[in-house]
Design a protein around this motif. Structure first.
Motif, PDB file in Angstrom:
ATOM      1  N   GLY A  68       1.585  -0.095   4.498  1.00  0.00           N
ATOM      2  CA  GLY A  68       2.810   0.088   3.729  1.00  0.00           C
ATOM      3  C   GLY A  68       3.054  -1.047   2.760  1.00  0.00           C
ATOM      4  O   GLY A  68       4.100  -1.688   2.806  1.00  0.00           O
ATOM      5  N   ASN A  69       2.059  -1.328   1.889  1.00  0.00           N
ATOM      6  CA  ASN A  69       2.182  -2.391   0.889  1.00  0.00           C
ATOM      7  C   ASN A  69       2.450  -3.750   1.522  1.00  0.00           C
ATOM      8  O   ASN A  69       3.374  -4.469   1.135  1.00  0.00           O
ATOM      9  CB  ASN A  69       3.298  -2.054  -0.120  1.00  0.00           C
ATOM     10  N   SER A  70       1.655  -4.091   2.507  1.00  0.00           N
ATOM     11  CA  SER A  70       1.815  -5.364   3.208  1.00  0.00           C
ATOM     12  C   SER A  70       1.582  -6.546   2.274  1.00  0.00           C
ATOM     13  O   SER A  70       0.725  -6.499   1.396  1.00  0.00           O
ATOM     14  CB  SER A  70       0.842  -5.455   4.381  1.00  0.00           C
ATOM     15  N   THR A  71       2.344  -7.607   2.509  1.00  0.00           N
ATOM     16  CA  THR A  71       2.171  -8.837   1.733  1.00  0.00           C
ATOM     17  C   THR A  71       1.464  -9.905   2.549  1.00  0.00           C
ATOM     18  O   THR A  71       1.230 -11.007   2.051  1.00  0.00           O
ATOM     19  CB  THR A  71       3.533  -9.370   1.254  1.00  0.00           C
ATOM     20  N   ASP A  72       1.125  -9.604   3.805  1.00  0.00           N
ATOM     21  CA  ASP A  72       0.350 -10.541   4.611  1.00  0.00           C
ATOM     22  C   ASP A  72      -1.090 -10.044   4.704  1.00  0.00           C
ATOM     23  O   ASP A  72      -1.528  -9.238   3.879  1.00  0.00           O
ATOM     24  CB  ASP A  72       0.988 -10.725   5.999  1.00  0.00           C
ATOM     25  N   ALA A  73      -1.818 -10.480   5.704  1.00  0.00           N
ATOM     26  CA  ALA A  73      -3.247 -10.153   5.817  1.00  0.00           C
ATOM     27  C   ALA A  73      -3.493  -8.944   6.715  1.00  0.00           C
ATOM     28  O   ALA A  73      -4.549  -8.845   7.344  1.00  0.00           O
ATOM     29  CB  ALA A  73      -4.018 -11.352   6.345  1.00  0.00           C
ATOM     30  N   THR A  74      -2.557  -8.007   6.749  1.00  0.00           N
ATOM     31  CA  THR A  74      -2.688  -6.840   7.628  1.00  0.00           C
ATOM     32  C   THR A  74      -4.016  -6.115   7.438  1.00  0.00           C
ATOM     33  O   THR A  74      -4.742  -5.844   8.403  1.00  0.00           O
ATOM     34  CB  THR A  74      -1.521  -5.856   7.387  1.00  0.00           C
ATOM     35  N   VAL A  75      -4.373  -5.786   6.219  1.00  0.00           N
ATOM     36  CA  VAL A  75      -5.602  -5.029   5.946  1.00  0.00           C
ATOM     37  C   VAL A  75      -6.835  -5.841   6.310  1.00  0.00           C
ATOM     38  O   VAL A  75      -7.769  -5.336   6.951  1.00  0.00           O
ATOM     39  CB  VAL A  75      -5.657  -4.588   4.473  1.00  0.00           C
ATOM     40  N   GLU A  76      -6.855  -7.110   5.921  1.00  0.00           N
ATOM     41  CA  GLU A  76      -8.021  -7.963   6.211  1.00  0.00           C
ATOM     42  C   GLU A  76      -8.226  -8.121   7.714  1.00  0.00           C
ATOM     43  O   GLU A  76      -9.363  -8.068   8.207  1.00  0.00           O
ATOM     44  CB  GLU A  76      -7.835  -9.335   5.563  1.00  0.00           C
ATOM     45  N   VAL A  77      -7.130  -8.316   8.453  1.00  0.00           N
ATOM     46  CA  VAL A  77      -7.235  -8.467   9.906  1.00  0.00           C
ATOM     47  C   VAL A  77      -7.746  -7.178  10.543  1.00  0.00           C
ATOM     48  O   VAL A  77      -8.603  -7.200  11.430  1.00  0.00           O
ATOM     49  CB  VAL A  77      -5.866  -8.866  10.500  1.00  0.00           C
TER      50      VAL A  77
END
Length: 275
Positions: A68-77
């Motif tokens: 949901g358009n994360s601004t942290d490293a959600t996708v990378e993690v």
């Protein structure tokens, strides 16, 4: 048969060895053929994902993470923890929108909904899948069924959930013990019969109502809800409770309209062609 990803401790590499054979063993006494997709809607949940992925069973066919358009490293993690994860970007807003987006991206015959805050135990997925392969269409998690529980419910939320659940049971002939809980699983074909069209937290209630209206076979699964590990929930008891109530009332109105439409068609059919 598709490759099976084997979970590992956070930070370690995962292997994706090819497996042979027709069946996918999920316990010492159960094996299945249908592939299972797990949908995880997430926004800024990088700190929680290691706990979520650690409990996912290794026989899962795929994990679909809706970002949901994360601004942290959600996708990378997520990609580090589960290299084969399918990441889908959410275009709209809200949990309902995220789930609908994730469902559309699934390739499995069975779909499991898991929250990204660490409150759900992935080891319970075997119980959901067992219910589905044993004949249920929709396996609904319940914190209040015998064997379930919750560490994360205030008195106000518990009271509201109980009241809303009673209304749904009375108005739609359901027999739920829990209403507003997002840990559920279902056969993919159910999506054709429930036609989801809401964007917020009330999506779970809408699903629970529409599977009953569609005449699908529902089985409750005792589930334990744990505390969110990191961060703050976007859930607001009063605001979201009112949204759930509006969904219930709207579905009740739709039910009356459908009955009126059926009666009208029957009368018109008895008189002949309608101009």
């Amino acid at each position: 048969m598709s490759s099976v990803l084997h979970p590992a401790t956070p930070g370690q590499d995962r292997q994706a060895p090819s497996t042979a054979g027709k069946y996918r063993p999920i316990s010492s006494h159960l094996a299945i053929t249908p592939p299972v997709s797990v949908v995880i809607p997430a926004m800024n949940e990088a700190e929680n994902l290691p706990y979520v992925f650690k409990t996912l069973p290794d026989w899962i066919h795929e994990v679909v993470l809706v970002d949901g358009n994360s601004t942290d490293a959600t996708v990378e993690v997520a990609r580090e923890l589960w290299p084969g994860v399918k990441v889908v970007e959410q275009r709209g807003r809200g949990k309902g929108d995220a789930l609908i987006t994730g469902f559309a991206a699934c390739s499995g015959d069975i779909i499991v909904m898991v929250d990204a805050d660490g409150s759900a135990d992935g080891d319970e997925i075997v119980s959901y899948v067992s219910a589905l392969v044993s004949g249920a269409d929709f396996a609904k998690g319940s914190r209040f069924a015998n064997g379930g529980g919750t560490d994360d419910m205030t008195f106000v939320r518990r009271l509201g959930n109980r009241a809303l659940c009673a209304v749904v049971n009375r108005k739609f002939g359901a027999r739920y013990t829990d209403l507003c809980y997002g840990y559920n699983a279902f056969w993919r074909h159910c999506l054709d019969k429930i036609d989801l069209d809401c964007t917020g937290f009330e999506v779970e209630t809408l699903m629970n109502i529409r599977v009953v209206k569609a005449g699908l076979k529902v089985q409750e699964i005792p589930s334990h809800e744990y505390l969110r590990i990191h961060g703050v929930s976007n859930l607001r008891a009063v605001r979201d409770g009112l949204r759930v109530l509006r969904v219930i009332l709207g579905e009740r109105s739709n039910r009356r309209a459908l009955r009126r439409g059926r009666r009208t068609r029957m009368l018109d059919g008895g008189r002949g062609e309608v101009s």
